[in-house]
Design a protein around this motif. Structure first.
Motif, short mmCIF file in Angstrom:
data_model
loop_
_atom_site.label_atom_id
_atom_site.label_comp_id
_atom_site.label_asym_id
_atom_site.label_seq_id
_atom_site.Cartn_x
_atom_site.Cartn_y
_atom_site.Cartn_z
N PHE A 1 3.72 4.12 -39.31
CA PHE A 1 1.67 4.74 -38.78
C PHE A 1 1.30 5.56 -37.68
O PHE A 1 2.39 4.95 -36.82
CB PHE A 1 0.84 3.61 -39.56
N GLU B 1 -3.93 7.34 -38.50
CA GLU B 1 -3.71 5.75 -39.62
C GLU B 1 -4.29 4.64 -39.43
O GLU B 1 -4.49 4.21 -40.15
CB GLU B 1 -2.14 6.38 -40.11
N VAL B 2 -4.05 4.09 -37.95
CA VAL B 2 -4.24 3.08 -37.75
C VAL B 2 -5.52 2.81 -36.99
O VAL B 2 -5.18 2.67 -35.45
CB VAL B 2 -3.32 1.76 -37.78
N LYS C 1 -4.16 -4.33 -39.54
CA LYS C 1 -4.39 -3.40 -39.94
C LYS C 1 -3.75 -2.01 -40.07
O LYS C 1 -3.91 -1.64 -41.78
CB LYS C 1 -5.57 -2.69 -39.20
N LYS D 1 -3.31 -1.41 -44.73
CA LYS D 1 -2.49 0.55 -44.69
C LYS D 1 -1.22 0.40 -45.07
O LYS D 1 -1.44 0.65 -46.69
CB LYS D 1 -2.59 1.02 -43.61
N GLU E 1 -2.94 -0.94 -49.17
CA GLU E 1 -2.78 -0.28 -49.95
C GLU E 1 -1.95 0.77 -50.62
O GLU E 1 -2.77 1.53 -51.70
CB GLU E 1 -3.88 0.50 -49.05
#
Ligand SMILES: Cc1cc2nc3c(=O)[nH]c(=O)nc-3n(C[C@H](O)[C@H](O)[C@H](O)COP(=O)(O)OP(=O)(O)OC[C@H]3O[C@@H](n4cnc5c(N)ncnc54)[C@H](O)[C@@H]3O)c2cc1C
Length: 462
Positions: free
Chosen positions: A130, A134-135, A152, A156, A159
């Protein structure tokens, strides 16, 4: 329409974002031995050059099997890439993003020149899982502490149903070369001012895959075994990630497909790698200064003589000396030992962390600016989510705990071989062939707390 794919820290032909996209059209692959980087390397026997060379030979061999080849150049990328792109009449050049300040600047220059020649440039996320954007926190802020970042990051991943995408490279679309002579067979080392010096870990995807495969059997025990330098408890894959013989997704896939408490901790370490890349990308000043600027007020009184003794593994502290001699001779150092030696240099020898960081940068086979800088700033307490300044590793108890029978010390400090398992951690001049400690741990520990008091004062004032 022809494409050019520029390999940099991604020396492989599989799971490669830029290459996968480039291969939509006929593609030529190029690697540039970058003079901006090579000219700064002091050692003509630098093992990393051999590691890169071995990786390129493997890539080229695979390309030649398919009637293609690898273009290998030596020079300044901002000159070489646009020149080659024009010569090959390509419409687009592809590469994977690199988050180091020098690389970002270089890529911007190359892109500008290509544009001026009406050639497009396209870059991709590849070397991290990532990217910084994105984080982020819910308010889009950047994380400065690892655990919430990691949570987090994992959120992600869930997800996307824990799927690790693969950038499939269909190698049928490679440009064919009629000339079958390998450019790497000529005397490349000499041409670029280096000599071959094969590292203990050979470069290339095959070697990386073999290591990854053998590590799977040990993954379950990672959590308990990873802190003991005399044991093969960790993967030793950092260099394969550094030069991209394996993708970060190769490692994550392995970690997720073999679930165990050990695998969970190992995946966390790979997230640390993304974390430090994110910090360097978003706070490029860390390359030169402390993440927490108040730490730049510290005056380090450590002497050059003490720094030299540390570099040479002659401090009289066996675990530190064993680690440094291992680094000097192999280019490798276990993570626990990196923490011990870094803490010792800054907090016991009271030498500026940047000097140690630079020394590691010269010597480490897996040297990576983001991870090395992050590790040094963590150890010297100047970084994000670093250990507090008053936490000072005790080299004696670290040695007793993580090398209890002195096995690692005996390997690298043979002068101490005959001492028993207790004495080996504290030879204290008992062995005439080995130096007595160059400083008193207890006294310098107190000096260190005093040295850091400027930080405490400025924190109190705020
Ligand atoms: C002072 C200091 C300097 C360091 N310099 C570097 C460096 O130049 N290059 C480098 O790759 N790592 C560096 N590290 C991090 C760590 O020591 C190495 O990544 C690790 O020792 C590599 O061994 P391994 O592949 O067996 O790791 P494993 O334990 O098998 O971990 C798997 C992978 O996770 C990543 N990783 C593990 N720990 C860390 C970490 N703390 N920070 C970032 N990534 C991590 C590495 O890519 C590693 O290959 C440094 C740490 C310290 C304390």
């Amino acid at each position: 329409m022809a494409h050019l794919c520029w390999l940099r820290r991604d020396l492989r032909l599989h799971d490669h974002a830029a290459l996968a996209h480039s291969l939509a059209e006929e593609t030529t692959l190029v690697f540039v031995f970058d003079r901006h980087i090579l000219d700064r390397l002091a050692d003509a026997d630098d093992r990393r050059i051999t590691f890169i060379y071995q990786s390129l030979v493997e890539v080229e061999t695979e390309l030649r099997k398919r009637g293609s080849s690898l273009v290998v150049l030596y020079g300044r990328p901002e000159d070489e890439i646009p020149k080659l792109a024009a010569r090959l009449r390509v419409s687009k050049v592809f590469w994977n993003r690199d988050y180091e300040p020098y690389a970002k600047d270089r890529d911007a220059k190359v892109e500008r020149k290509l544009r001026s020649q009406n050639i497009e440039a396209q870059d991709f996320k590849d070397s991290v899982f990532f990217e910084a954007a994105e984080v982020t926190k819910n308010d889009s802020g950047i994380y400065k502490v690892f655990t919430p970042y990691k949570n987090k990051w994992l959120e992600k991943l869930s997800e996307q149903d824990h799927r690790i995408p693969e950038h499939k490279c269909d190698l049928r679309n490679l440009r064919k070369f009629s000339n079958t002579e390998s450019i790497l067979e000529a005397d490349w080392y000499e041409a670029i001012g280096f000599r071959p010096n094969p590292p203990l870990l050979s470069g290339g995807t095959k070697a990386g895959r073999k290591r990854l495969k053998s590590f799977v059997d040990r993954l379950e025990d990672y959590e308990s075994a990873r802190n003991f330098p005399a044991r093969p408890g960790t993967s030793s894959l950092s260099v394969y990630l550094r030069f991209g013989n394996l993708s970060v997704r190769d490692l994550l896939r392995t970690g997720l497909q073999n679930p165990s408490p050990g695998a969970k901790v190992w995946v966390s370490e790979i997230i640390w790698r993304d974390f430090y890349q994110m910090i360097l990308d978003t706070h490029p000043y860390v390359e030169k200064g402390s993440f927490k600027p108040e730490y730049d007020k510290i005056k380090y009184p450590g002497t050059s003589a003490h720094f030299k003794a540390w570099c040479q593994g002659m401090t009289g502290f066996p675990i530190v000396d064993a680690a440094m001699r291992c680094l000097n001779q192999t280019g490798m150092m276990h993570n626990r030992l990196r923490m011990i030696t870094a803490s010792f240099l800054t907090k016991i020898l009271l030498v500026d962390w940047r000097r140690g960081e630079q020394y590691f940068a010269q010597k480490l086979l897996d040297f990576d600016l983001a991870a090395n800088n992050g590790g040094w700033q963590w150890s010297s307490s100047s970084g994000c989510d670093a250990q507090p300044y008053f936490r000072i590793f005790n080299p004696y108890s670290q040695s007793e705990k993580f090398d209890p029978s002195g096995e690692f010390i005996r390997l690298w400090v043979p002068e101490l071989q005959d001492l028993n398992n207790k004495q080996i951690h504290h030879p204290d001049g008992k062995n005439g062939k080995y130096p007595p400690p160059i400083v008193s741990y207890q006294i310098n520990r107190m000096r260190c707390l005093q040295m850091y008091s400027v930080v405490k004062k400025s924190a109190d004032a705020n």
